[in-house]
Design an enzyme around this catalytic site. Structure first.
Site, PDB file in Angstrom:
ATOM      1  N   VAL A  14       1.100  -1.680   0.117  1.00 49.78           N
ATOM      2  CA  VAL A  14      -0.233  -0.301   0.052  1.00 49.78           C
ATOM      3  C   VAL A  14       1.004   1.270  -0.239  1.00 49.78           C
ATOM      4  CG1 VAL A  14      -1.873   1.509   1.206  1.00 49.78           C
ATOM      5  CG2 VAL A  14      -1.335  -1.093   1.620  1.00 49.78           C
ATOM      6  N   ALA A  33      -6.531  18.977  -2.772  1.00 52.68           N
ATOM      7  CA  ALA A  33      -6.093  19.584  -1.252  1.00 52.68           C
ATOM      8  C   ALA A  33      -6.196  20.920  -1.526  1.00 52.68           C
ATOM      9  CB  ALA A  33      -5.081  18.446  -1.553  1.00 52.68           C
ATOM     10  N   LYS A 105      -6.489  -1.709   9.960  1.00 55.30           N
ATOM     11  CA  LYS A 105      -8.535  -1.717  10.111  1.00 55.30           C
ATOM     12  C   LYS A 105      -7.975  -2.139  11.998  1.00 55.30           C
ATOM     13  CE  LYS A 105      -7.359  -4.671   6.801  1.00 55.30           C
ATOM     14  NZ  LYS A 105      -6.425  -4.928   5.443  1.00 55.30           N
ATOM     15  N   VAL A 132     -11.558   0.221   5.985  1.00 52.09           N
ATOM     16  CA  VAL A 132     -12.610  -0.600   5.795  1.00 52.09           C
ATOM     17  C   VAL A 132     -12.654  -0.905   3.795  1.00 52.09           C
ATOM     18  CG1 VAL A 132     -14.799  -1.449   5.837  1.00 52.09           C
ATOM     19  CG2 VAL A 132     -13.584  -0.219   7.707  1.00 52.09           C
ATOM     20  N   GLY A 134     -10.867  -0.870   1.533  1.00 55.36           N
ATOM     21  CA  GLY A 134      -9.786  -0.418   0.286  1.00 55.36           C
ATOM     22  C   GLY A 134     -10.417   0.757   0.217  1.00 55.36           C
ATOM     23  N   ASP A 201      -9.816 -10.156   9.630  1.00 50.21           N
ATOM     24  CA  ASP A 201      -9.721  -9.249   9.644  1.00 50.21           C
ATOM     25  C   ASP A 201     -11.460  -7.947   9.031  1.00 50.21           C
ATOM     26  OD1 ASP A 201      -9.957  -7.496   6.176  1.00 50.21           O
ATOM     27  OD2 ASP A 201      -8.063  -6.776   7.671  1.00 50.21           O
ATOM     28  N   LYS A 205     -13.228  -4.608  10.554  1.00 58.43           N
ATOM     29  CA  LYS A 205     -13.281  -3.909   9.265  1.00 58.43           C
ATOM     30  C   LYS A 205     -15.255  -3.481   9.941  1.00 58.43           C
ATOM     31  CE  LYS A 205     -10.596  -5.182   5.440  1.00 58.43           C
ATOM     32  NZ  LYS A 205     -10.667  -5.596   4.181  1.00 58.43           N
TER      33      LYS A 205
HETATM   34  N1  LIG Z   1      -3.095  -4.981   1.476  1.00 56.27           N
HETATM   35  C1  LIG Z   1      -4.086  -4.287   0.548  1.00 56.27           C
HETATM   36  O1  LIG Z   1      -4.305  -4.196  -0.200  1.00 56.27           O
HETATM   37  C2  LIG Z   1      -4.355  -3.407   2.367  1.00 56.27           C
HETATM   38  C3  LIG Z   1      -3.239  -3.606   3.334  1.00 56.27           C
HETATM   39  N2  LIG Z   1      -3.820  -2.265   4.233  1.00 56.27           N
HETATM   40  C4  LIG Z   1      -3.403  -2.385   5.627  1.00 56.27           C
HETATM   41  O2  LIG Z   1      -2.767  -1.922   5.047  1.00 56.27           O
HETATM   42  C5  LIG Z   1      -1.427  -1.435   5.981  1.00 56.27           C
HETATM   43  C6  LIG Z   1       0.039  -2.222   4.967  1.00 56.27           C
HETATM   44  O3  LIG Z   1      -0.977  -3.262   4.460  1.00 56.27           O
HETATM   45  P1  LIG Z   1       0.502  -3.627   2.931  1.00 56.27           P
HETATM   46  O4  LIG Z   1       0.879  -2.414   2.568  1.00 56.27           O
HETATM   47  O5  LIG Z   1      -0.122  -5.125   2.653  1.00 56.27           O
HETATM   48  O6  LIG Z   1       2.042  -4.477   3.940  1.00 56.27           O
HETATM   49  P2  LIG Z   1       3.734  -4.898   3.547  1.00 56.27           P
HETATM   50  O7  LIG Z   1       3.800  -5.874   4.247  1.00 56.27           O
HETATM   51  O8  LIG Z   1       2.883  -5.029   2.053  1.00 56.27           O
HETATM   52  O9  LIG Z   1       4.146  -3.394   3.999  1.00 56.27           O
HETATM   53  C7  LIG Z   1       4.090  -3.388   5.123  1.00 56.27           C
HETATM   54  C8  LIG Z   1       6.061  -2.521   5.120  1.00 56.27           C
HETATM   55  O10 LIG Z   1       5.824  -2.146   6.703  1.00 56.27           O
HETATM   56  C9  LIG Z   1       7.436  -2.727   6.341  1.00 56.27           C
HETATM   57  N3  LIG Z   1       7.310  -2.450   8.084  1.00 56.27           N
HETATM   58  C10 LIG Z   1       7.679  -3.117   8.287  1.00 56.27           C
HETATM   59  N4  LIG Z   1       8.169  -3.137  10.167  1.00 56.27           N
HETATM   60  C11 LIG Z   1       8.453  -1.467   9.912  1.00 56.27           C
HETATM   61  C12 LIG Z   1       8.949  -1.386  11.132  1.00 56.27           C
HETATM   62  N5  LIG Z   1       9.584  -1.628  12.712  1.00 56.27           N
HETATM   63  N6  LIG Z   1       9.285   0.269  10.312  1.00 56.27           N
HETATM   64  C13 LIG Z   1       9.283   0.271   8.912  1.00 56.27           C
HETATM   65  N7  LIG Z   1       8.891  -0.229   8.197  1.00 56.27           N
HETATM   66  C14 LIG Z   1       8.331  -1.431   8.758  1.00 56.27           C
HETATM   67  C15 LIG Z   1       7.257  -3.404   5.430  1.00 56.27           C
HETATM   68  O11 LIG Z   1       8.368  -4.335   5.970  1.00 56.27           O
HETATM   69  P3  LIG Z   1       9.258  -5.556   5.827  1.00 56.27           P
HETATM   70  O12 LIG Z   1       8.400  -6.217   4.529  1.00 56.27           O
HETATM   71  O13 LIG Z   1      10.885  -5.875   5.394  1.00 56.27           O
HETATM   72  O14 LIG Z   1       8.772  -6.082   6.596  1.00 56.27           O
HETATM   73  C16 LIG Z   1       6.937  -3.685   4.755  1.00 56.27           C
HETATM   74  O15 LIG Z   1       7.598  -2.631   3.653  1.00 56.27           O
HETATM   75  C17 LIG Z   1      -1.805  -2.936   6.879  1.00 56.27           C
HETATM   76  O16 LIG Z   1      -2.048  -2.463   7.830  1.00 56.27           O
HETATM   77  C18 LIG Z   1      -2.625  -4.033   5.943  1.00 56.27           C
HETATM   78  O17 LIG Z   1      -3.555  -4.342   7.337  1.00 56.27           O
HETATM   79  C19 LIG Z   1      -5.542  -2.175   4.145  1.00 56.27           C
HETATM   80  C20 LIG Z   1      -6.250  -2.331   3.195  1.00 56.27           C
HETATM   81  C21 LIG Z   1      -5.537  -2.859   1.470  1.00 56.27           C
HETATM   82  N1  LIG Z   2      -6.035  -8.728   3.631  1.00 52.77           N
HETATM   83  C1  LIG Z   2      -7.565  -7.543   3.184  1.00 52.77           C
HETATM   84  C2  LIG Z   2      -6.733  -6.413   2.982  1.00 52.77           C
HETATM   85  C3  LIG Z   2      -7.927  -5.615   2.878  1.00 52.77           C
HETATM   86  O1  LIG Z   2      -7.832  -4.954   3.386  1.00 52.77           O
HETATM   87  C4  LIG Z   2      -8.958  -8.088   2.075  1.00 52.77           C
HETATM   88  O2  LIG Z   2      -8.175  -9.002   1.896  1.00 52.77           O
HETATM   89  O3  LIG Z   2      -9.561  -7.312   1.928  1.00 52.77           O
HETATM   90 NA    NA Z   3     -12.262   1.990   2.395  1.00 55.91          NA
END
Ligand SMILES: NC(=O)C1=CN([C@@H]2O[C@H](COP(=O)(O)OP(=O)(O)OC[C@H]3O[C@@H](n4cnc5c(N)ncnc54)[C@H](OP(=O)(O)O)[C@@H]3O)[C@@H](O)[C@H]2O)C=CC1
Ligand SMILES: N[C@@H](CC=O)C(=O)O
Ligand code: NA
Length: 436
Positions: A14, A33, A105, A132, A134, A201, A205
């Site tokens: 994300v 914005a 979430k 919630v 996405g 999850d 949400k």
């Molecule tokens: N993926 C999706 O479609 C969606 C995700 N979300 C939410 O968005 C958030 C992020 O999800 P997503 O992008 O998929 O997750 P990812 O695992 O792809 O990205 C998380 C990033 O944070 C880094 N990270 C972890 N710990 C630390 C730290 N202590 N300091 C700095 N960086 C750190 C990770 O590095 P490393 O990989 O090296 O650990 C990774 O690059 C979550 O809360 C998820 O629930 C919400 C909606 C949709």
């Molecule tokens: N793992 C979640 C990511 C988005 O919130 C999903 O499958 O919907």
């Molecule tokens: Na949303």
């Protein structure tokens, strides 16, 4: 006007999507914005990845606390995930007087009451559209678009991973494990995919939506949660035969005595729009007393769809931050003093109807015994199919659909039916929702 400075924590799926879309649509976003939005600092454990995505001119660090302490940063975007360090970083950002945008979430469902109270006390905003469904602007719809209504109920397909799995299993007959792997490869699943497949999850949400819709605190610990791992493909097929689709639904309903808050596989009439939401798509139905039923549909997971919601929050917070602080109504922060003391009802008190599948001896009078027990429990039958016993077999399946009843009545009836000598093993019970 001078840019607003953003510190990004986590540049994974994300975070990377947010960076890419902010760059690609910079002109449009700035226009909306009222001023440029610049990511000036990024924290990630993987600095090489971060530099590859962020390019030059952005401060990089593997210490996220350095970003939340940076005096130049106006808004912190938390895209790390989980309950651990993300909570510390968000609370520290608030303490340092920074607004927060998050997609987390899990964090908000479990620690949201503490986080929103801290934000309100500090006079900063916490925006969470991406948390919630996405990219679907359901949070803005609940908080602003539907603010004239008493929300009566809401129900949604709010986990893309499980909806993708159910769609692929039904349409292609693929095994569960194989489809889960594909969902992970597509970046849909959580870091720990049990959060997706066990309904956690979706429960995070629907807890958040319920809090905003009904003006109650986050009550995740009281939610009733069932995932899809116990779902039998034979029930998916029977449901289709009966004109229903099985979806993992998050449901919250206002009742005079309290609130229903539940996540479970649910039979939905196949003719409902939401029954035809497939793959990683999400959809939420919200029923308000003035507007009636409204439907919100779109991608609930994936880098750019989720980034769309993150950036929508950045635009909202930028506009409000730029407004005169004296008259800033932090509508994005959850207003703790407005919450009502409405408790979540135990699952035994929910009103719903049921799909019941039972294996019985194929002999006269079995049906009469079963229907008598249901009638004595005040449960009426909407439909029923009795499968022909296979050649030479002495047992067969009976499938019944009931009308609306209270869960505790259904529990009592199911216990009595299972005790009948002619009924073999446990009855499979799935809840049904008409969504009308
Ligand atoms: N993926 C999706 O479609 C969606 C995700 N979300 C939410 O968005 C958030 C992020 O999800 P997503 O992008 O998929 O997750 P990812 O695992 O792809 O990205 C998380 C990033 O944070 C880094 N990270 C972890 N710990 C630390 C730290 N202590 N300091 C700095 N960086 C750190 C990770 O590095 P490393 O990989 O090296 O650990 C990774 O690059 C979550 O809360 C998820 O629930 C919400 C909606 C949709
Ligand atoms: N793992 C979640 C990511 C988005 O919130 C999903 O499958 O919907
Ligand atoms: Na949303």
């Amino acid at each position: 006007m001078k840019p607003i400075n953003v510190g990004l924590l986590g540049i994974g799926t994300v975070g990377g999507g947010t960076f890419t879309v902010l760059k690609r649509n910079e002109e449009e976003i700035t226009r909306r914005a009222g001023r440029p939005i610049r990511i000036t600092a990024v924290a990630d454990k993987n600095l090489e990845l971060a530099r590859k995505v962020a390019g030059e001119g952005v401060k990089l660090t593997d210490d996220a606390f350095a970003v939340v302490a940076d005096p130049e940063i106006d808004i912190v975007v938390e895209l790390i995930g989980g309950y651990g360090i993300a909570k510390e970083l968000v609370l520290k950002a608030i303490e340092n007087g920074k607004h927060v945008v998050t997609a987390n979430k899990a964090l908000l469902a479990v620690h949201g009451n503490e986080i929103f109270a801290a934000a309100q006390k500090k006079g900063v905003m916490v925006a969470f559209e991406a948390a919630v469904a996405g990219g679907i602007p359901i949070i803005k719809a609940l908080r602003e678009g539907l603010s004239a209504n008493r929300i009566q109920w809401l129900a949604g397909i709010i986990n893309g991973t499980t909806n993708f799995i159910l769609s692929e299993m039904r349409d292609k007959g693929l095994p569960f494990a194989e489809v889960l792997k594909e969902a992970q490869a597509l970046g849909y699943a959580e870091a720990d995919p049990t959060f997706d497949i066990e309904g956690i999850d979706a429960a995070h949400k629907v807890t958040i939506m319920s809090a905003i819709a009904f003006g109650v605190p986050m009550q995740f610990e009281a939610a009733h949660i069932e995932g899809i791992t116990a779902l039998d493909s034979v029930d998916i097929a029977y449901a289709e035969q009966l004109g229903y689709r099985i979806k993992l639904l998050g449901i919250s309903r206002m009742r005079p005595e309290g609130i229903e808050l539940r996540v479970h596989p649910t039979l939905i009439p196949a003719k409902r729009l939401i029954a035809n939401v497939e793959g990683a798509m999400n959809a939420v139905v919200v029923h308000g007393d003035a507007v009636g039923a409204t439907l919100y549909y779109g991608k609930g997971a994936g880098a750019e769809p989720t980034a769309s919601a993150v950036i929508a929050d950045l635009v909202d917070v930028t506009r409000l931050h730029t407004a005169d602080p004296e008259h800033r109504v932090p509508h994005l922060a959850f207003q703790p003093e407005q919450v009502r003391d409405l408790k979540v009802l135990p699952i035994e008190e929910v009103h719903t109807s049921y799909y019941l599948r039972m294996r019985v001896d194929d002999k006269p009078g079995v049906l009469a015994d079963i229907t008598r027990i249901l009638a004595d429990s005040g449960i009426s039958i909407e439909a029923m199919i009795q499968k022909e016993a296979p050649e030479g077999a002495s047992q067969t399946d009976i499938i019944m659909l009931t009308h609306l009843t209270i869960e505790k009545n259904a529990n009592a009836a199911i216990t009595k039916i299972e005790a009948l000598p002619v009924v073999q093993g446990k009855i499979t019970r799935l809840r049904m929702e008409s969504l009308q």
